[in-house]
Design an enzyme around this catalytic site. Structure first.
Site, PDB file in Angstrom:
ATOM      1  N   ASP A 138     -14.214  11.374   2.269  1.00 27.36           N
ATOM      2  CA  ASP A 138     -13.560  10.266   1.564  1.00 27.36           C
ATOM      3  C   ASP A 138     -14.332   8.995   1.946  1.00 27.36           C
ATOM      4  O   ASP A 138     -14.872   8.897   3.052  1.00 27.36           O
ATOM      5  CB  ASP A 138     -12.109  10.195   2.094  1.00 27.36           C
ATOM      6  CG  ASP A 138     -11.202   9.246   1.378  1.00 27.36           C
ATOM      7  OD1 ASP A 138     -10.283   9.730   0.704  1.00 27.36           O
ATOM      8  OD2 ASP A 138     -11.377   8.023   1.534  1.00 27.36           O
ATOM      9  N   GLY A 170      -2.306   2.948   4.125  1.00 32.55           N
ATOM     10  CA  GLY A 170      -3.283   3.300   3.092  1.00 32.55           C
ATOM     11  C   GLY A 170      -2.835   4.421   2.165  1.00 32.55           C
ATOM     12  O   GLY A 170      -3.535   5.424   2.024  1.00 32.55           O
ATOM     13  N   HIS A 193      -4.636   8.674   6.551  1.00 33.05           N
ATOM     14  CA  HIS A 193      -4.398   7.415   7.277  1.00 33.05           C
ATOM     15  C   HIS A 193      -3.054   7.378   8.016  1.00 33.05           C
ATOM     16  O   HIS A 193      -2.867   6.505   8.872  1.00 33.05           O
ATOM     17  CB  HIS A 193      -4.425   6.215   6.321  1.00 33.05           C
ATOM     18  CG  HIS A 193      -5.743   5.991   5.645  1.00 33.05           C
ATOM     19  ND1 HIS A 193      -6.913   5.829   6.339  1.00 33.05           N
ATOM     20  CD2 HIS A 193      -6.069   5.910   4.329  1.00 33.05           C
ATOM     21  CE1 HIS A 193      -7.910   5.640   5.482  1.00 33.05           C
ATOM     22  NE2 HIS A 193      -7.426   5.697   4.254  1.00 33.05           N
ATOM     23  N   ASP A 221       0.828  -1.219   0.000  1.00 29.73           N
ATOM     24  CA  ASP A 221       0.000   0.000   0.000  1.00 29.73           C
ATOM     25  C   ASP A 221       0.859   1.264   0.000  1.00 29.73           C
ATOM     26  O   ASP A 221       0.460   2.283  -0.571  1.00 29.73           O
ATOM     27  CB  ASP A 221      -0.909   0.031   1.251  1.00 29.73           C
ATOM     28  CG  ASP A 221      -2.228  -0.701   1.024  1.00 29.73           C
ATOM     29  OD1 ASP A 221      -2.468  -1.140  -0.109  1.00 29.73           O
ATOM     30  OD2 ASP A 221      -3.002  -0.821   1.998  1.00 29.73           O
ATOM     31  N   HIS A 271     -13.197   6.258   2.785  1.00 26.59           N
ATOM     32  CA  HIS A 271     -12.511   5.545   3.864  1.00 26.59           C
ATOM     33  C   HIS A 271     -12.581   6.328   5.179  1.00 26.59           C
ATOM     34  O   HIS A 271     -12.691   7.560   5.169  1.00 26.59           O
ATOM     35  CB  HIS A 271     -11.043   5.298   3.475  1.00 26.59           C
ATOM     36  CG  HIS A 271     -10.896   4.439   2.254  1.00 26.59           C
ATOM     37  ND1 HIS A 271     -10.685   4.979   0.995  1.00 26.59           N
ATOM     38  CD2 HIS A 271     -10.963   3.098   2.092  1.00 26.59           C
ATOM     39  CE1 HIS A 271     -10.611   3.982   0.108  1.00 26.59           C
ATOM     40  NE2 HIS A 271     -10.788   2.840   0.742  1.00 26.59           N
TER      41      HIS A 271
HETATM   42  N1  V1S Z   1      -9.402  -1.148  -1.409  1.00 28.97           N
HETATM   43  C1  V1S Z   1      -8.292  -1.203  -1.628  1.00 28.97           C
HETATM   44  C2  V1S Z   1      -6.908  -1.253  -1.827  1.00 28.97           C
HETATM   45  N2  V1S Z   1      -6.253  -1.494  -3.002  1.00 28.97           N
HETATM   46  C3  V1S Z   1      -4.946  -1.461  -2.707  1.00 28.97           C
HETATM   47  C4  V1S Z   1      -3.836  -1.640  -3.632  1.00 28.97           C
HETATM   48  C5  V1S Z   1      -4.062  -2.153  -4.902  1.00 28.97           C
HETATM   49  C6  V1S Z   1      -3.000  -2.295  -5.799  1.00 28.97           C
HETATM   50  C7  V1S Z   1      -1.726  -1.935  -5.400  1.00 28.97           C
HETATM   51  F1  V1S Z   1      -0.700  -2.069  -6.259  1.00 28.97           F
HETATM   52  C8  V1S Z   1      -1.496  -1.424  -4.136  1.00 28.97           C
HETATM   53  C9  V1S Z   1      -2.546  -1.284  -3.249  1.00 28.97           C
HETATM   54  N3  V1S Z   1      -4.801  -1.193  -1.394  1.00 28.97           N
HETATM   55  C10 V1S Z   1      -5.998  -1.053  -0.852  1.00 28.97           C
HETATM   56  C11 V1S Z   1      -6.275  -0.721   0.597  1.00 28.97           C
HETATM   57  C12 V1S Z   1      -5.863   0.698   0.959  1.00 28.97           C
HETATM   58  C13 V1S Z   1      -6.838   1.762   0.552  1.00 28.97           C
HETATM   59  C14 V1S Z   1      -6.278   3.130   0.906  1.00 28.97           C
HETATM   60  C15 V1S Z   1      -7.241   4.278   0.664  1.00 28.97           C
HETATM   61  C16 V1S Z   1      -6.568   5.598   0.877  1.00 28.97           C
HETATM   62  C17 V1S Z   1      -7.482   6.810   0.964  1.00 28.97           C
HETATM   63  O1  V1S Z   1      -8.270   6.916  -0.195  1.00 28.97           O
HETATM   64  O2  V1S Z   1      -8.394   6.741   2.039  1.00 28.97           O
HETATM   65  C18 V1S Z   1      -6.711   8.119   1.194  1.00 28.97           C
HETATM   66  C19 V1S Z   1      -5.696   8.490   0.226  1.00 28.97           C
HETATM   67  N4  V1S Z   1      -5.495  -1.629   1.404  1.00 28.97           N
HETATM   68  C20 V1S Z   1      -5.984  -2.787   1.862  1.00 28.97           C
HETATM   69  O3  V1S Z   1      -7.130  -3.132   1.685  1.00 28.97           O
HETATM   70  C21 V1S Z   1      -4.971  -3.696   2.568  1.00 28.97           C
HETATM   71  C22 V1S Z   1      -4.534  -4.879   1.971  1.00 28.97           C
HETATM   72  C23 V1S Z   1      -5.314  -4.954   3.159  1.00 28.97           C
HETATM   73  C24 V1S Z   1      -5.123  -5.356   0.659  1.00 28.97           C
HETATM   74  C25 V1S Z   1      -4.338  -4.781  -0.527  1.00 28.97           C
HETATM   75  N5  V1S Z   1      -2.919  -5.191  -0.452  1.00 28.97           N
HETATM   76  C26 V1S Z   1      -2.190  -4.649  -1.597  1.00 28.97           C
HETATM   77  C27 V1S Z   1      -2.317  -4.731   0.818  1.00 28.97           C
HETATM   78  C28 V1S Z   1      -3.080  -5.259   2.025  1.00 28.97           C
HETATM   79 ZN    ZN Z   2     -10.195   6.875   0.450  1.00 32.11          ZN
HETATM   80 CA    CA Z   3     -14.409   9.433   5.396  1.00 27.12          CA
END
Ligand code: V1S
Ligand code: ZN
Ligand code: CA
Length: 380
Positions: free
Chosen positions: A180, A153, A145, A103, A182
Site C-alpha cells: 500500500d 486512516g 492503520h 477519516d 501508506h
Molecule cells: N491523503 C489523504 C486523505 N484524504 C482523507 C479524506 C478525504 C475526504 C474525506 F471525506 C475523509 C478523509 N483522509 C486522508 C488521510 C488518511 C489516508 C488513509 C489511507 C488508508 C490506507 O489506504 O492506508 C488503508 C486503507 N488522512 C489525513 O491526511 C489526515 C488529515 C490529516 C487530513 C484529512 N482530514 C479529512 C483529516 C485529517
Molecule cells: Zn493506503
Molecule cells: Ca506500505
C-alpha cells in the site's frame, strides 16, 4: 465448494459491499463488491474454495468480539459495539479519544463491518494453518492503520494484526509485507518488540499520511532488525518496485526464513489513484505477488487502500488470477454487472501516466544497502 480440495481459498461476504463511509469519503467498500463480481465473471471462482462470514463462523466457531479483543482494548470494542450515527452525540468524549473523526466516521453497522473484514483475515489464517490451502485471499481486509485503542486512516480494527496473531498460534515466524502507498504503522507498532513477526512496508514518506516509517525505524528490544521500512518519493514506477522488492525480499527470506507471509496489497500505489502519487501499473503491482509466490511459503493476500474505483477491481482480479496461475483475457467480460466502471476501454490493463519518477537509482540503491545491512544482523 467448501471442501478445500483446491489450493486457493477466497473470502468474500456479500454484506461487505453494503457498508458506506459517506458519499464524499474516498473509502468505498463497494470496490470489493465490484472486485468480487469481476472475479466471478472471469470464471475464477470455479478454481477456488469460496468462503464467506457464515462459513468462517462455523469453521472456527468464533469470530466475535473475543477475536477483536485479542488485540484491541475492551473499552474500544465496547464503543464500536454500541455506537451508531444516530446515537454518537451521546459519546462525544470517546469519539474524540478513540479518533472517530473525518477519516474514521461512525459507520452504520460499524461492529458488523469490523467482524466482516476481520472474518476474512482470521479465517484465512485458520485455513492456512490447517493446511487446507496455501494461498488465502481477503480483499475486504488490509486495514493496517488501526491501533489497539484508536481508529486511524479509514481503519477501525486491524485485521492484519488479528490474522497474524492467529498465525502465531501455529507458526514460529510470520512475514508481513505491505505495498500500500501508506506506511503499515498499526501492524508495525503491534509487533515492534518481537522477533517472531517481521514487518516490511514500502511507502511514500515525507508530508504524507501517517507520517511514520523512517528507514531508521527498525524495531526495538527483541524486535530490533525485525521492522523494515522503505521510504519512497512520488512517481514510483514498475522498474523501481522490482529493483527494490527483489533484493529486500531475498534477504528477508534468506535470513528471517518466514513460515508464512501476509501481503497487504493496497492498490493506492497504482498510477492514477485518487489519494496516491505512485505510478505502478497493475502488472507492476502484481510482480510483488509473483515474486513472493516463488518462495513456496503459504501466503495470505489482503486488500487495503485504493481510491480510484476503476483501478481497484482490475488489480485485485488480476492478482486473484496470479494466485491461481490462471491467465485471464484483457477484455473485461461483457456480462459484468458493473461494466460502467470499466469504460471507455473495457480492458483489464490500463496505461500508466507520464509522471516523473522521483526515486533516483542512487536513492533506491542507498536505501537497499542500508536495509540489507540491517538484515545481516539477523542470524539465519
Ligand atoms: N491523503 C489523504 C486523505 N484524504 C482523507 C479524506 C478525504 C475526504 C474525506 F471525506 C475523509 C478523509 N483522509 C486522508 C488521510 C488518511 C489516508 C488513509 C489511507 C488508508 C490506507 O489506504 O492506508 C488503508 C486503507 N488522512 C489525513 O491526511 C489526515 C488529515 C490529516 C487530513 C484529512 N482530514 C479529512 C483529516 C485529517
Ligand atoms: Zn493506503
Ligand atoms: Ca506500505
Amino acid at each position: 465448494m467448501n471442501n478445500f480440495k483446491q489450493k486457493v481459498t477466497y473470502y468474500y461476504d456479500e454484506e461487505f459491499g453494503t457498508f458506506n463511509y459517506s458519499t464524499t469519503h474516498p473509502m468505498k467498500p463497494l470496490r470489493v463488491a465490484i472486485t468480487d463480481d469481476l472475479v466471478g465473471h472471469y470464471g475464477l471462482k470455479q478454481y477456488m474454495n469460496c468462503i464467506d462470514q457464515t462459513f468462517v463462523q462455523t469453521y472456527i466457531k468464533r469470530v466475535d468480539e473475543d477475536v477483536l479483543t485479542q488485540f484491541h482494548s475492551y473499552e474500544y470494542i465496547d464503543l464500536i459495539k454500541v455506537i451508531t450515527p444516530d446515537n454518537k452525540c451521546q459519546y462525544e468524549d470517546q469519539l474524540y479519544r478513540f479518533n472517530f473523526m473525518e477519516d474514521c466516521p461512525v459507520l452504520d453497522r460499524l461492529f458488523d463491518f469490523c467482524l466482516c473484514q476481520t472474518s476474512g483475515s482470521v479465517g484465512a489464517a485458520c485455513v492456512i494453518a490447517d493446511q487446507k490451502s496455501n494461498i488465502a485471499i481477503n480483499w475486504s481486509g488490509g486495514l493496517h492503520h488501526a491501533k489497539q485503542s484508536e481508529a486511524s486512516g479509514f481503519c477501525y480494527v486491524n485485521d492484519c494484526v488479528l490474522g497474524i496473531l492467529e498465525l502465531l498460534k501455529t507458526y514460529q515466524r510470520v512475514l508481513y509485507v505491505d505495498i500500500d502507498i501508506h506506511h503499515g504503522d498499526g501492524v508495525e507498532e503491534a509487533f515492534y518488540l518481537t522477533d517472531r513477526v517481521m514487518t516490511c512496508s514500502f511507502h511514500k514518506f515525507k508530508e504524507y499520511f501517517p507520517g511514520t516509517g523512517h528507514i531508521d525505524d527498525i524495531g526495538h528490544d527483541k524486535g530490533k532488525y525485525y521492522a523494515v521500512n522503505f521510504p519512497l518519493n512520488e512517481g514510483l514506477n514498475d522498474d523501481s518496485i522490482q529493483f527494490i522488492f527483489k533484493p529486500v525480499i531475498d534477504k528477508i527470506m534468506e535470513n528471517f526464513r518466514p513460515d508464512v507471509v501476509m501481503l497487504q496489497g493496497g492498490t493506492d500505489s497504482l498510477s492514477g489513484d485518487r489519494l496516491g502519487c505512485f505510478n505502478l501499473s497493475i502488472k507492476g503491482h502484481g510482480t510483488c505477488i509473483e515474486y513472493l509466490k516463488k518462495f513456496n511459503v503459504p501466503i495470505i493476500m489482503v486488500g487495503g487502500g485504493g481510491y480510484t474505483l476503476r483501478n481497484v477491481p482490475r488489480c485485485w482480479t488480476y492478482e486473484t488470477s496470479l494466485a491461481l496461475n490462471v491467465p485471464i483475457q484483457d477484455n473485461i467480460p461483457d456480462e459484468s454487472d458493473y461494466k460502467i466502471y470499466f469504460g471507455p476501454e473495457y480492458k483489464l490493463h490500463l496505461p500508466i501516466s507520464n509522471m516523473e519518477e522521483q526515486n533516483s537509482k542512487d536513492y533506491l540503491e542507498k536505501n537497499i544497502v542500508q536495509i540489507l545491512d540491517n538484515l545481516k544482523q539477523i542470524n539465519p
